[in-house]
Motif scaffolding. Structure first.
Motif, mmCIF file in Angstrom:
data_model
loop_
_atom_site.group_PDB
_atom_site.id
_atom_site.type_symbol
_atom_site.label_atom_id
_atom_site.label_comp_id
_atom_site.label_asym_id
_atom_site.label_seq_id
_atom_site.Cartn_x
_atom_site.Cartn_y
_atom_site.Cartn_z
ATOM 1 N N ASP A 56 0.835 -1.211 0.000
ATOM 2 C CA ASP A 56 0.000 0.000 0.000
ATOM 3 C C ASP A 56 0.866 1.257 0.000
ATOM 4 O O ASP A 56 0.470 2.301 -0.503
ATOM 5 C CB ASP A 56 -0.893 0.093 1.253
ATOM 6 C CG ASP A 56 -1.475 -1.217 1.678
ATOM 7 O OD1 ASP A 56 -0.698 -2.111 2.053
ATOM 8 O OD2 ASP A 56 -2.702 -1.362 1.646
ATOM 9 N N ILE A 57 2.029 1.148 0.644
ATOM 10 C CA ILE A 57 2.891 2.322 0.787
ATOM 11 C C ILE A 57 4.145 2.184 -0.062
ATOM 12 O O ILE A 57 4.579 3.127 -0.697
ATOM 13 C CB ILE A 57 3.322 2.512 2.258
ATOM 14 C CG1 ILE A 57 2.107 2.644 3.165
ATOM 15 C CG2 ILE A 57 4.212 3.726 2.405
ATOM 16 C CD1 ILE A 57 2.455 2.717 4.631
ATOM 17 N N PHE A 58 4.753 0.978 -0.045
ATOM 18 C CA PHE A 58 6.051 0.798 -0.681
ATOM 19 C C PHE A 58 5.913 0.083 -2.024
ATOM 20 O O PHE A 58 6.028 -1.137 -2.091
ATOM 21 C CB PHE A 58 6.992 0.030 0.248
ATOM 22 C CG PHE A 58 7.285 0.763 1.521
ATOM 23 C CD1 PHE A 58 8.327 1.687 1.585
ATOM 24 C CD2 PHE A 58 6.513 0.567 2.662
ATOM 25 C CE1 PHE A 58 8.595 2.379 2.748
ATOM 26 C CE2 PHE A 58 6.780 1.255 3.834
ATOM 27 C CZ PHE A 58 7.820 2.173 3.883
ATOM 28 N N SER A 59 5.620 0.846 -3.066
ATOM 29 C CA SER A 59 5.581 0.292 -4.412
ATOM 30 C C SER A 59 5.766 1.444 -5.384
ATOM 31 O O SER A 59 5.605 2.603 -5.007
ATOM 32 C CB SER A 59 4.236 -0.393 -4.666
ATOM 33 O OG SER A 59 3.210 0.570 -4.610
ATOM 34 N N PHE A 60 6.115 1.101 -6.621
ATOM 35 C CA PHE A 60 6.354 2.156 -7.604
ATOM 36 C C PHE A 60 5.078 2.946 -7.886
ATOM 37 O O PHE A 60 5.120 4.143 -8.128
ATOM 38 C CB PHE A 60 6.948 1.573 -8.886
ATOM 39 C CG PHE A 60 8.416 1.289 -8.750
ATOM 40 C CD1 PHE A 60 9.346 2.328 -8.756
ATOM 41 C CD2 PHE A 60 8.882 -0.006 -8.589
ATOM 42 C CE1 PHE A 60 10.703 2.072 -8.614
ATOM 43 C CE2 PHE A 60 10.240 -0.267 -8.448
ATOM 44 C CZ PHE A 60 11.149 0.776 -8.458
ATOM 45 N N SER A 61 3.913 2.268 -7.816
ATOM 46 C CA SER A 61 2.682 3.017 -8.082
ATOM 47 C C SER A 61 2.373 3.970 -6.929
ATOM 48 O O SER A 61 1.832 5.049 -7.135
ATOM 49 C CB SER A 61 1.515 2.066 -8.340
ATOM 50 O OG SER A 61 1.447 1.106 -7.314
ATOM 51 N N VAL A 97 16.805 -3.641 -0.801
ATOM 52 C CA VAL A 97 17.034 -3.503 -2.235
ATOM 53 C C VAL A 97 17.526 -4.845 -2.793
ATOM 54 O O VAL A 97 17.031 -5.335 -3.801
ATOM 55 C CB VAL A 97 18.047 -2.376 -2.536
ATOM 56 C CG1 VAL A 97 18.391 -2.352 -4.022
ATOM 57 C CG2 VAL A 97 17.477 -1.034 -2.115
ATOM 58 N N GLY A 98 18.479 -5.465 -2.092
ATOM 59 C CA GLY A 98 19.003 -6.759 -2.530
ATOM 60 C C GLY A 98 17.922 -7.829 -2.556
ATOM 61 O O GLY A 98 17.951 -8.745 -3.378
ATOM 62 N N SER A 99 16.942 -7.717 -1.643
ATOM 63 C CA SER A 99 15.872 -8.711 -1.564
ATOM 64 C C SER A 99 14.838 -8.533 -2.667
ATOM 65 O O SER A 99 13.858 -9.267 -2.701
ATOM 66 C CB SER A 99 15.141 -8.615 -0.224
ATOM 67 O OG SER A 99 16.032 -8.892 0.808
ATOM 68 N N GLY A 100 15.014 -7.515 -3.491
ATOM 69 C CA GLY A 100 14.098 -7.344 -4.612
ATOM 70 C C GLY A 100 13.074 -6.228 -4.426
ATOM 71 O O GLY A 100 12.237 -6.012 -5.296
ATOM 72 N N PHE A 101 13.134 -5.531 -3.305
ATOM 73 C CA PHE A 101 12.244 -4.374 -3.129
ATOM 74 C C PHE A 101 12.915 -3.175 -3.810
ATOM 75 O O PHE A 101 13.493 -2.307 -3.146
ATOM 76 C CB PHE A 101 11.995 -4.084 -1.650
ATOM 77 C CG PHE A 101 11.251 -5.181 -0.943
ATOM 78 C CD1 PHE A 101 9.872 -5.298 -1.067
ATOM 79 C CD2 PHE A 101 11.934 -6.107 -0.170
ATOM 80 C CE1 PHE A 101 9.192 -6.318 -0.429
ATOM 81 C CE2 PHE A 101 11.255 -7.134 0.472
ATOM 82 C CZ PHE A 101 9.881 -7.239 0.340
ATOM 83 N N LEU A 102 12.846 -3.172 -5.136
ATOM 84 C CA LEU A 102 13.629 -2.190 -5.892
ATOM 85 C C LEU A 102 13.181 -0.766 -5.601
ATOM 86 O O LEU A 102 13.973 0.166 -5.691
ATOM 87 C CB LEU A 102 13.549 -2.490 -7.380
ATOM 88 C CG LEU A 102 14.141 -3.859 -7.762
ATOM 89 C CD1 LEU A 102 14.049 -4.067 -9.266
ATOM 90 C CD2 LEU A 102 15.583 -3.998 -7.296
ATOM 91 N N VAL A 103 11.921 -0.598 -5.218
ATOM 92 C CA VAL A 103 11.417 0.749 -4.959
ATOM 93 C C VAL A 103 12.151 1.382 -3.774
ATOM 94 O O VAL A 103 12.248 2.609 -3.674
ATOM 95 C CB VAL A 103 9.886 0.724 -4.740
ATOM 96 C CG1 VAL A 103 9.503 0.111 -3.403
ATOM 97 C CG2 VAL A 103 9.303 2.118 -4.881
ATOM 98 N N VAL A 104 12.705 0.545 -2.892
ATOM 99 C CA VAL A 104 13.462 1.069 -1.754
ATOM 100 C C VAL A 104 14.732 1.780 -2.231
ATOM 101 O O VAL A 104 15.303 2.600 -1.524
ATOM 102 C CB VAL A 104 13.766 -0.063 -0.740
ATOM 103 C CG1 VAL A 104 14.609 0.434 0.415
ATOM 104 C CG2 VAL A 104 12.456 -0.642 -0.202
ATOM 105 N N GLY A 105 15.130 1.489 -3.477
ATOM 106 C CA GLY A 105 16.238 2.242 -4.063
ATOM 107 C C GLY A 105 15.951 3.738 -4.031
ATOM 108 O O GLY A 105 16.862 4.552 -3.846
ATOM 109 N N VAL A 106 14.685 4.102 -4.161
ATOM 110 C CA VAL A 106 14.281 5.513 -4.087
ATOM 111 C C VAL A 106 14.537 6.047 -2.671
ATOM 112 O O VAL A 106 15.075 7.131 -2.487
ATOM 113 C CB VAL A 106 12.787 5.683 -4.468
ATOM 114 C CG1 VAL A 106 12.340 7.119 -4.288
ATOM 115 C CG2 VAL A 106 12.552 5.209 -5.889
ATOM 116 N N THR A 107 14.155 5.244 -1.672
ATOM 117 C CA THR A 107 14.390 5.625 -0.280
ATOM 118 C C THR A 107 15.883 5.818 -0.029
ATOM 119 O O THR A 107 16.312 6.768 0.630
ATOM 120 C CB THR A 107 13.838 4.538 0.664
ATOM 121 O OG1 THR A 107 12.522 4.183 0.252
ATOM 122 C CG2 THR A 107 13.811 5.019 2.100
#
Lengths: 187, 135
Positions: A112-117, B106-116
């Protein structure tokens, strides 16, 4: 391998993390700490003549290799050692978070919070971008993070690290108990 | 090549962070809501083991593998320990991750955390820029 396939309890994980401290000291006289890598990345990529980033970051290359290893470890654990099961979150935490609008409890992070969308929503921007900024700014201002202050600093009996750790917790409590309910209400 | 040992220790640390779910946003929420002992147990026992290890290293004057005496830099108090600590705490509760877990996520595949992570680098950069004007 059932032993590696279940989430590890704290009394296994904590002591193993503690052992990283003597390991780094014996391997190369290095003090455990992670937030400094953010400074080294600034010094290497965007120093912009700022005195704080004008130092020989190459001497600290070990630290950058160490965090690359952390990312690789994350990849290994998730790809090869994971059972893909859900996170058994405390029922009372689930209840509160549900009231605040979290819907997805299936993974390590709520999508809900942590995703590209979600990145294009105010909520996503706040949790990821503002949150990240506060982590980077705060850790450097504090001179360390959970690893450098809370573990390395307290373990080597340095009182400023204890002060910093109390402040980490105070900031986290204030966000969780006071600010976050308001943010969830408004966003 | 001489850095490969740090890569291996990093891997070891990253695997523990994932397998004990320290990288979970929910675990950090549980911690700050005082609804689970898990994170307190992990950080507390890590401190105890590290403290005993440092005591043993000092007591027996253990040297590094290349024969140097072990030194631990002294941390000197400044007001940033307090103000910066509070600011980091606010961010920690939002992102559910301190810097180590950010890399592991990020390594685990939560690529959006790259933004964080990029935002955290930006935060560090801004600190470097304004640090002389802070208390």
């Amino acid at each position: 391998m059932p032993i590696v396939n279940h989430p590890w309890p704290w009394y296994i994980a904590g002591p193993l993390i503690g052992l990283v401290v003597p390991l780094l000291l014996v391997l190369g006289n290095r003090s455990f700490g992670i937030s400094s890598t953010l400074r080294h990345i600034c010094a290497a990529c965007i120093p912009a003549n700022i005195p704080f980033f004008n130092y020989d970051w190459k001497k600290e290359r070990w630290n950058l290799v160490f965090v690359l290893g952390i990312a690789a470890g994350g990849f290994i654990a998730t790809t090869f050692l994971s059972n893909g099961g859900s996170v058994p979150v405390s029922p009372s935490t689930v209840q509160v978070l549900k009231q605040e609008g979290i819907r997805d409890f299936s993974g390590l992070l709520p999508s809900d919070i942590f995703s590209f969308s979600a990145l294009l929503t105010v909520k996503g921007l706040l949790f990821m971008v503002v949150g990240g900024f506060l982590v980077g700014f705060g850790t450097r201002y504090a001179g360390g993070c959970t690893s450098g202050h809370s573990i390395m600093g307290i373990a080597s009996l340095q009182w400023p690290s204890l002060v910093a750790t109390c402040c980490f917790m105070a900031g986290g409590f204030f966000m969780t108990w006071v600010l976050m309910p308001l943010l969830f209400k408004w966003l | 090549m001489k850095y490969i040992k740090y890569f291996i220790v990093g891997c070891f640390f990253g695997i523990i962070l994932v397998r004990s779910q320290v990288i979970s946003w929910f675990r950090i929420q549980e911690m700050f809501r005082l609804q689970s002992f898990h994170m307190y147990g992990i950080i507390g026992s890590a401190i105890v083991v590290a403290m005993v290890s440092i005591f043993i290293l000092r007591r027996f004057s253990v040297k590094t593998i290349s024969g140097e005496p072990i030194t631990i830099p002294k941390k000197v108090f400044h007001w940033g320990n307090i103000y910066g600590g509070l600011i980091f705490g606010l961010g920690w509760a939002l992102t559910g991750a301190c810097p180590g877990p950010l890399f592991a996520q990020v390594g685990s595949g939560f690529l959006v955390v790259g933004v964080t992570l990029l935002s955290a680098i930006a935060g560090t950069w801004v600190y470097g820029k304004v640090k002389d004007r802070l208390p």
